[in-house]
Design an enzyme around this catalytic site. Structure first.
Site, PDB file in Angstrom:
ATOM      1  N   TYR A 145       0.818  -1.197  -0.073  1.00  0.00           N
ATOM      2  CA  TYR A 145      -0.186  -0.043  -0.091  1.00  0.00           C
ATOM      3  C   TYR A 145       0.747   1.232   0.044  1.00  0.00           C
ATOM      4  O   TYR A 145       0.564   2.034  -0.784  1.00  0.00           O
ATOM      5  CB  TYR A 145      -0.857  -0.087   1.135  1.00  0.00           C
ATOM      6  CG  TYR A 145      -1.988   1.027   1.300  1.00  0.00           C
ATOM      7  CD1 TYR A 145      -2.889   1.156   0.544  1.00  0.00           C
ATOM      8  CD2 TYR A 145      -1.737   1.944   2.160  1.00  0.00           C
ATOM      9  CE1 TYR A 145      -3.881   2.120   0.507  1.00  0.00           C
ATOM     10  CE2 TYR A 145      -2.679   3.033   2.310  1.00  0.00           C
ATOM     11  CZ  TYR A 145      -3.802   3.285   1.332  1.00  0.00           C
ATOM     12  OH  TYR A 145      -4.560   4.304   1.324  1.00  0.00           O
ATOM     13  N   ASP A 146       1.872   1.477   0.987  1.00  0.00           N
ATOM     14  CA  ASP A 146       2.562   2.518   1.153  1.00  0.00           C
ATOM     15  C   ASP A 146       3.331   2.951  -0.080  1.00  0.00           C
ATOM     16  O   ASP A 146       3.377   3.922  -0.824  1.00  0.00           O
ATOM     17  CB  ASP A 146       3.660   2.431   2.490  1.00  0.00           C
ATOM     18  CG  ASP A 146       3.185   1.986   3.660  1.00  0.00           C
ATOM     19  OD1 ASP A 146       1.909   1.925   3.511  1.00  0.00           O
ATOM     20  OD2 ASP A 146       3.641   1.848   4.370  1.00  0.00           O
ATOM     21  N   GLN A 201       3.235   8.268  15.394  1.00  0.00           N
ATOM     22  CA  GLN A 201       2.607   9.512  15.208  1.00  0.00           C
ATOM     23  C   GLN A 201       2.212   9.880  13.690  1.00  0.00           C
ATOM     24  O   GLN A 201       2.707   9.483  12.671  1.00  0.00           O
ATOM     25  CB  GLN A 201       3.636  10.698  15.543  1.00  0.00           C
ATOM     26  CG  GLN A 201       4.001  10.818  16.888  1.00  0.00           C
ATOM     27  CD  GLN A 201       5.026  11.863  17.163  1.00  0.00           C
ATOM     28  OE1 GLN A 201       6.229  11.983  16.492  1.00  0.00           O
ATOM     29  NE2 GLN A 201       4.583  12.727  18.150  1.00  0.00           N
ATOM     30  N   ARG A 202       0.854  10.505  13.834  1.00  0.00           N
ATOM     31  CA  ARG A 202       0.358  10.826  12.358  1.00  0.00           C
ATOM     32  C   ARG A 202      -0.339  12.090  12.889  1.00  0.00           C
ATOM     33  O   ARG A 202      -1.363  12.215  13.404  1.00  0.00           O
ATOM     34  CB  ARG A 202      -0.373   9.853  11.908  1.00  0.00           C
ATOM     35  CG  ARG A 202      -1.204  10.232  10.653  1.00  0.00           C
ATOM     36  CD  ARG A 202       0.041   9.851   9.460  1.00  0.00           C
ATOM     37  NE  ARG A 202       0.129   8.723   9.119  1.00  0.00           N
ATOM     38  CZ  ARG A 202       1.418   8.004   8.696  1.00  0.00           C
ATOM     39  NH1 ARG A 202       2.491   8.715   9.072  1.00  0.00           N
ATOM     40  NH2 ARG A 202       1.514   7.010   8.096  1.00  0.00           N
ATOM     41  N   LYS A 209       1.424   3.437  -3.499  1.00  0.00           N
ATOM     42  CA  LYS A 209       0.758   4.939  -3.641  1.00  0.00           C
ATOM     43  C   LYS A 209       2.005   6.090  -3.564  1.00  0.00           C
ATOM     44  O   LYS A 209       1.660   6.877  -4.483  1.00  0.00           O
ATOM     45  CB  LYS A 209      -0.188   5.399  -2.080  1.00  0.00           C
ATOM     46  CG  LYS A 209      -1.186   4.566  -1.857  1.00  0.00           C
ATOM     47  CD  LYS A 209      -2.482   5.286  -2.694  1.00  0.00           C
ATOM     48  CE  LYS A 209      -3.831   4.868  -2.229  1.00  0.00           C
ATOM     49  NZ  LYS A 209      -4.881   5.334  -2.976  1.00  0.00           N
ATOM     50  N   ARG A 243      -9.825  -0.975  10.695  1.00  0.00           N
ATOM     51  CA  ARG A 243      -9.317   0.458  11.122  1.00  0.00           C
ATOM     52  C   ARG A 243      -9.596   0.821  12.536  1.00  0.00           C
ATOM     53  O   ARG A 243     -10.770   0.108  12.782  1.00  0.00           O
ATOM     54  CB  ARG A 243      -9.724   1.343   9.829  1.00  0.00           C
ATOM     55  CG  ARG A 243      -9.237   1.156   8.798  1.00  0.00           C
ATOM     56  CD  ARG A 243      -9.552   2.380   7.798  1.00  0.00           C
ATOM     57  NE  ARG A 243     -10.339   1.830   6.842  1.00  0.00           N
ATOM     58  CZ  ARG A 243     -10.479   2.834   5.678  1.00  0.00           C
ATOM     59  NH1 ARG A 243      -9.891   3.917   5.513  1.00  0.00           N
ATOM     60  NH2 ARG A 243     -11.538   2.292   4.730  1.00  0.00           N
ATOM     61  N   GLN A 290       0.338   6.043  20.908  1.00  0.00           N
ATOM     62  CA  GLN A 290       0.732   6.392  19.354  1.00  0.00           C
ATOM     63  C   GLN A 290      -0.636   7.136  18.936  1.00  0.00           C
ATOM     64  O   GLN A 290      -1.704   6.795  19.368  1.00  0.00           O
ATOM     65  CB  GLN A 290       0.731   5.037  18.511  1.00  0.00           C
ATOM     66  CG  GLN A 290      -0.391   4.431  18.226  1.00  0.00           C
ATOM     67  CD  GLN A 290      -0.409   3.092  19.332  1.00  0.00           C
ATOM     68  OE1 GLN A 290      -0.094   3.176  20.498  1.00  0.00           O
ATOM     69  NE2 GLN A 290      -0.996   1.955  18.527  1.00  0.00           N
ATOM     70  N   THR A 291      -0.300   8.190  18.447  1.00  0.00           N
ATOM     71  CA  THR A 291      -1.276   9.162  17.984  1.00  0.00           C
ATOM     72  C   THR A 291      -1.838   9.080  16.525  1.00  0.00           C
ATOM     73  O   THR A 291      -1.129   8.701  15.352  1.00  0.00           O
ATOM     74  CB  THR A 291      -0.551  10.652  18.057  1.00  0.00           C
ATOM     75  OG1 THR A 291       0.358  10.917  17.104  1.00  0.00           O
ATOM     76  CG2 THR A 291      -0.031  10.844  19.580  1.00  0.00           C
ATOM     77  N   ARG A 292      -3.101   9.429  16.242  1.00  0.00           N
ATOM     78  CA  ARG A 292      -3.747   9.694  14.803  1.00  0.00           C
ATOM     79  C   ARG A 292      -4.559  11.117  15.035  1.00  0.00           C
ATOM     80  O   ARG A 292      -4.791  11.611  16.215  1.00  0.00           O
ATOM     81  CB  ARG A 292      -4.632   8.622  14.382  1.00  0.00           C
ATOM     82  CG  ARG A 292      -3.815   7.200  14.771  1.00  0.00           C
ATOM     83  CD  ARG A 292      -2.935   7.172  13.439  1.00  0.00           C
ATOM     84  NE  ARG A 292      -2.319   5.748  13.226  1.00  0.00           N
ATOM     85  CZ  ARG A 292      -1.268   5.392  13.702  1.00  0.00           C
ATOM     86  NH1 ARG A 292      -0.525   6.370  14.581  1.00  0.00           N
ATOM     87  NH2 ARG A 292      -0.878   4.339  13.625  1.00  0.00           N
TER      88      ARG A 292
END
Length: 329
Positions: free
Chosen positions: A153-154, A290-291, A157, A194, A217-219
């Site tokens: 996927y990564d 992190q995102r 794209k 998800r 972890q952040t989103r």
């Protein structure tokens, strides 16, 4: 830009992946504003349930089509959204996922080149990988593992972005490349793996909510209506000087407000009134810690930023999943 169909003032727009979560919301907005829409989808992750309410619409057309094969059609604009977007789905057949991103881009770009049509690419924040820069601006090149389980996927794209910008430079194609950050809302697949859909379904069933790692972890979560507004504003940016291509991107589209995964889980439990408990599992390989998008560019060029708070968006999404679980559809 010369229209492919000058005899009809109404735009005819192709949306690949149109039966999916984002595609179905985009199609509704396009129809609401008066466009004709052709939805192309092979229904691997999309579903007819997302678009069944549109089949009697006089300006809607559905084609069952896989973008890894060429499509010959006359349209004025193209939104290329076709690709599995959740780890469970894109890791199911990683070779096909890469083909969808790469061959699909080649086929849609070829169509856009023939028609001289503006084309939008739904890229992803995953092109940044596990970022060493925070928040992530469009100028950041990323930290991606090219041989990991998520690479189909990564890197698919990332390659699609390369193709879009090569067609832009080599053929003067009018492109729009958007890097989409975590988005949620009604019509998410309940079993797509998800985090928002997982937590809501687990909470509504009073099951343990699974957190990976320590949940720190952040989103950054963007409600779907906000994101689609960003799509439309980006696609509608006027052409450049002498009617040449306008701003091609890439452009981050997402909500810059950052939450930990644990905060999300606790909020979902609160909003559902669930008896669920938090349980912890090992962090998957290459999972970003992190995102968070830097949306300075979108603010400047589109006058766009998300307006729907996480709690309000979650309430709408929870109501949708309650209906899904109640009816089994």
């Amino acid at each position: 830009m010369t229209s492919a169909r000058q005899y009809n003032p109404r735009k005819r727009i192709l949306v690949t992946g149109g039966a999916g979560f984002l595609g179905s919301h985009l199609i509704e907005r396009l129809l609401e504003r008066g466009d004709e829409v052709v939805c192309a989808d092979n229904l691997f992750t999309g579903t007819k349930l997302n678009i069944e309410h549109l089949h009697t619409h006089p300006r809607f057309e559905f084609l069952r089509h896989d973008v890894t094969f060429p499509l010959y059609i006359e349209v004025d604009q193209i939104y290329n959204l076709a690709c599995p977007a959740s780890p469970i789905h894109y890791q199911h057949d990683p070779v096909q996922t890469t083909k969808t991103s790469v061959h699909g881009a080649i086929n849609m770009l070829g169509l856009a080149k023939r028609l001289r049509a503006r084309i939008f690419q739904a890229s992803t924040s995953e092109v940044y990988g596990d970022p060493t820069v925070h928040p992530q601006p469009e100028s950041y090149w990323g930290n991606v593992n090219p041989i990991g389980a998520r690479s189909c996927y990564d890197e698919g794209k990332r390659c699609a972005e390369t193709l879009f910008f090569d067609y832009h430079r080599q053929h003067g194609l009018d492109i729009r490349v958007a890097r989409i950050f975590n988005t949620y809302g009604p019509r998410m697949h309940p079993n797509d793996g998800r985090v928002v859909s997982n937590f809501i379904v687990q909470a509504l069933n009073n099951e343990d909510i699974t957190l990976y790692g320590d949940g720190a972890q952040t989103r950054s979560f963007c409600f779907v209506d906000d994101l689609i507004e960003g799509f439309l504003r980006f696609m509608d940016l006027p052409a450049g000087a002498d009617c040449g291509p306008g701003f091609p991107g890439p452009m981050n589209l997402g909500n810059p407000r950052e939450f930990t995964i644990r905060q999300l889980a606790e909020l979902v439990i609160e909003l559902t009134g669930s008896r669920s408990k938090l349980v912890f599992r090992p962090l998957p390989a290459d999972d970003p810690k992190q995102r968070q998008p830097d949306i300075t560019l979108a603010k400047q060029l589109l006058n766009w930023e998300p307006s729907i708070p996480l709690e309000a968006g979650l309430k709408k999404t929870i109501a949708y999943f309650e209906s899904v679980l109640r009816t089994g559809s």
